[in-house]
Scaffold this active site. Sequence first.
Site, short mmCIF file in Angstrom:
data_model
loop_
_atom_site.label_atom_id
_atom_site.label_comp_id
_atom_site.label_asym_id
_atom_site.label_seq_id
_atom_site.Cartn_x
_atom_site.Cartn_y
_atom_site.Cartn_z
N ASP A 223 39.20 37.06 39.71
CA ASP A 223 38.70 36.27 40.85
C ASP A 223 39.90 35.77 41.66
O ASP A 223 40.83 36.53 41.92
CB ASP A 223 37.79 35.14 40.36
N TYR A 373 38.17 29.07 50.12
CA TYR A 373 37.71 30.25 50.85
C TYR A 373 38.05 30.13 52.33
O TYR A 373 38.44 31.11 52.97
CB TYR A 373 36.20 30.43 50.67
N HIS A 427 32.09 39.89 35.66
CA HIS A 427 33.10 39.18 36.45
C HIS A 427 33.85 38.11 35.65
O HIS A 427 35.05 37.93 35.83
CB HIS A 427 32.43 38.54 37.66
#
Length: 455
Positions: A223, A373, A427
């Site tokens: 990630d 982000y 993930h």
Amino acid sequence: MFTEILVSLLIGGLIYFLVMRNRNQVLKTKDGWWGAGAPPDGEEDVSVRPFKISTSDEELEDLHRRLDQTRPVASLEDSQFHYGFNSQCLQKVVSYWRNDFDWRKQVDKLNQYPHFKTNIEGIDVHYMHIKPQRVPQGSAVIPLIMVHGWPGSFYEFFGIIPLLTEPSDPGDCVFEVVCPSIPGYGFSEAPHKKGFDTVCAARIFIKLMKRLGFQHFYAQGGDWGWQITTNMAQLEPKMVTGLYLNFASVTMGGLIVTLSIMFGRHFPKPFGFTDLDIQRLYPLMDKLVVESIKESGFMHIQATKPDTAGRGLNDSPVGLAAYILEKFSTATNFDFRNLEDGGLTRKFSLDDLLTNIMIYWTSGCIVSSMRFYKENVGLAPPHTKIPVVVPTGFACFPNEVMPMPKLWVQQKYHNLVSYTLMARGGHFAAMEEPQLLAEDIHKFVRTVEKKTKTQ
């Protein structure tokens, strides 16, 4: 046959051209200041302070009051997890959280490893530092920094730490593990200024490792941890002995990647595509476009206006849990969207999932974690065009949210020592499949260490 040979020659020539063109590029950065206000006069405080996670009756009473006052919303019939977190399932999670989950017990578990804080570039950085209790004679202790992502935390690594610091196989390496919280996540202070991206986090973590006395170390990430550790390898290739990733995104090799997408289904061998690659990539519209649109709404919110949605999540523990746990369902396996319970407890325990939620809730970090982000998603920054030259290992988990064939990984990571097709997992690899991940990390490091000794 002739066509495949021709395609192979063309691909080889393109790869050579791109590698030679980028081989001398390096990533540069400047020191920052992320504390409130202007930097103070005087020398930087380089002290390392022990830190202990704690809780209180007041904290738990406030949580329980908010859980009691949640307002359930009925899910549509036969909707499973296709509209987000199923409401009936969420009520069961909330009931367990309110009546059975023991946060004090989990706090004790979190404190079983040593925690510390130190101030770097104006903000307090939290990290765990776990040294092996027993080192076999003749074995060297290998430093390893492990970096989490969103919506995870340092807690993702609790299952894998013993497998790295207390290996059972005499041939395994023995690691000294450092697990930091990304600034703005968990118990690391959030930056007070705009512009804190993965390169800034990488620079801070390099300073952390230097402060702890390491001149050489390995780095592992998935990630956001993938990008941060990649930036660390770009900034300090002589310090990062090896880089191990379980996630990556396509940031280089545009022409080769495009050709592989266009022709790989019919000519898989020249591109090195496996059966898994074909399964994950085709049909293109469904696998690369439709799936991406279905699962990337959170990214658009967080890359544009994170503070708006984040404020609501910071006030509501149920909203926070739904927002985060939905990712632990879908990102573990897209097929879990078809299940009424999202498959949450097929791979994780509710105690582990809620412990991760509580790290976000008690630290109040959801908004600052979402801002990461905003700082990183956008026009390609310089580091996306710079290759990584340090020895790299890559674990390809079959249910990862983004397919990454070996050819694609090689466009960025020019010294790819190992590429492992994992038997299962998605993930959140360190939390979901710690044994598989640990075994491959051991294998990768043994390979790099052997090469280093023979050079």
